[in-house]
Enzyme design. Structure first.
Site, short mmCIF file in Angstrom:
data_model
loop_
_atom_site.label_atom_id
_atom_site.label_comp_id
_atom_site.label_asym_id
_atom_site.label_seq_id
_atom_site.Cartn_x
_atom_site.Cartn_y
_atom_site.Cartn_z
N CYS A 202 52.38 39.94 40.38
CA CYS A 202 51.03 39.83 40.72
C CYS A 202 50.30 38.76 40.28
CB CYS A 202 49.98 41.13 40.12
SG CYS A 202 48.20 41.06 40.60
N ASN A 203 49.74 37.83 40.96
CA ASN A 203 49.32 36.73 40.26
C ASN A 203 47.86 36.91 39.22
OD1 ASN A 203 50.43 33.91 41.73
ND2 ASN A 203 50.34 35.71 42.88
N CYS B 67 48.69 35.05 46.08
CA CYS B 67 48.62 36.23 45.83
C CYS B 67 49.64 37.11 46.48
CB CYS B 67 47.18 36.82 46.27
SG CYS B 67 46.82 38.68 46.37
N1 DGL Z 1 48.55 41.15 44.48
C1 DGL Z 1 47.70 40.78 43.51
C2 DGL Z 1 47.94 39.06 43.27
O1 DGL Z 1 48.95 38.57 43.44
C3 DGL Z 1 46.39 40.87 43.33
C4 DGL Z 1 45.61 41.78 44.21
C5 DGL Z 1 44.40 42.37 43.78
O2 DGL Z 1 44.64 43.31 43.45
O3 DGL Z 1 43.34 41.76 43.72
O4 DGL Z 1 47.07 38.33 42.81
#
Ligand code: DGL
Length: 258
Positions: free
Chosen positions: A72-73, A181
Site C-alpha cells: 500500500c503506497n 496506488c
Molecule cells: N492501496 C492503497 C495504496 O496503495 C491505498 C488505498 C486506500 O485505502 O486509500 O495507496
C-alpha cells in the site's frame, strides 16, 4: 518466526502485489491481510492511518511472519519508517509510486501520477517529485479505491470515473501514467483507453523483486513446495471472495499484458 510472508493493504489493492510475488516465488507461503473494514485509508488523517497500519501489522507480527510487505503506497508513506525502526530484525518492504522509471520513459511529454491524496501529500512523495517530478502531474484518484473495493473495477462506472479524472489532461502529450496506488492496476485498461500512447507504470514488479532480494540477503528464502496463500480481512467475508476473484483476474491479465 515461521515461513510466512505477511502482506498488508487497506483492502484488496495489495493483492496485485501479492500476485506478482507469487509469480516469481511460487514456493513461498503468504498471509495477506486486508483492512477492508477501514478502507479507504487515503482520505484519513495521518495519525489515524498510522494507528490502523500499526494494528494491521500487529496481526501479521502475531503470526510470526518472517518478512512484511506493506502493499500500500499510502500506508508506506505514513508508517514504513516507524515500523522499520521498531523492527530492525525484519525485512519490511514498502512501496512508492513508480515515478522514477516513468520519468525516464518520457519523450517530450508529461507524466501523470495517480495516487491517493495522502500519498501525494507526504514527504516521501515530495522527495521523489523533487528528483523526478519535472513535467509530472499529480492527480488524486478520487473514488477509485471505493469502486475496486465494491467489486466494480471492470464496469462502465469505473471506466467513466477514470475518464472524468483524466479528462483535464486529454489535450496534453502524456507519455506515461504512474498507477501509484495498489488498487489501480485493476483499472489499467480504463487508463490506457484514455491515453492509448502512454506507457503505464506501477510498483508491483519492483516490490516483488525487492522482496525476493531482501529474503535472499536475510537468508530467508523458502523452497517449500507448493507455496500457500492465506487471506484474512477485518471486513466482511465477501472481501475474501473478492481477493480470490482479483487473483484470478490478474492471472488472465498477465496472459495479455506480459
Ligand atoms: N492501496 C492503497 C495504496 O496503495 C491505498 C488505498 C486506500 O485505502 O486509500 O495507496
Amino acid at each position: 518466526m515461521n515461513d510466512l510472508i505477511g502482506f498488508f493493504d487497506s483492502g484488496v489493492g495489495g493483492i496485485s502485489v501479492l500476485h506478482e510475488a507469487r509469480r516469481i516465488m511460487p514456493n513461498e507461503n503468504y498471509l495477506f491481510y486486508g483492512d477492508n473494514k477501514h478502507t479507504p485509508y487515503g482520505p484519513r488523517p495521518l495519525e489515524e492511518i498510522r494507528a490502523l497500519s500499526a494494528a494491521a501489522i500487529g496481526i501479521l507480527l502475531e503470526r510470526g511472519v518472517k518478512a512484511i510487505v506493506i502493499a500500500c503506497n499510502t500506508a508506506t508513506s505514513a508508517y514504513a519508517e516507524i515500523v522499520r525502526a521498531e523492527h530492525p530484525e525484519l525485512p519490511i518492504i514498502g512501496m512508492e509510486p513508480a515515478l522514477k522509471p516513468a520519468h525516464f520513459a518520457r519523450h517530450g511529454g508529461k507524466v501523470i501520477v495517480l495516487a491517493t491524496e495522502t500519498t501525494l501529500r507526504l514527504e516521501k512523495f515530495n522527495r521523489l517529485m523533487a528528483r523526478y517530478g519535472d513535467d509530472a502531474i499529480p492527480v488524486v484518484g478520487e473514488g477509485l479505491v471505493e469502486l475496486v473495493e465494491g467489486g466494480k473495477a471492470q464496469t462502465p462506472e469505473a471506466a467513466a470515473q477514470v475518464r472524468e479524472l483524466l479528462k483535464p489532461y486529454a489535450g496534453e502529450q502524456i507519455d506515461a501514467v504512474v498507477l501509484g496506488c495498489t488498487h489501480y492496476p485493476y483499472l489499467r485498461n480504463h487508463v490506457q483507453a484514455v491515453f492509448p500512447e502512454a506507457k503505464l507504470f506501477d510498483g508491483r514488479d519492483g516490490t516483488a523483486q525487492r522482496l525476493r532480494s531482501q529474503l535472499e540477503v536475510y537468508g530467508l528464502r523458502s523452497d517449500d513446495t507448493p507455496g500457500t496463500v492465506e487471506y484474512q480481512t477485518s471486513g466482511e467475508p465477501g472481501a475474501i471472495v473478492l481477493m480470490q476473484k482479483l487473483m484470478d483476474w490478474l492471472d488472465e491479465e498477465r496472459k495479455i499484458e506480459p
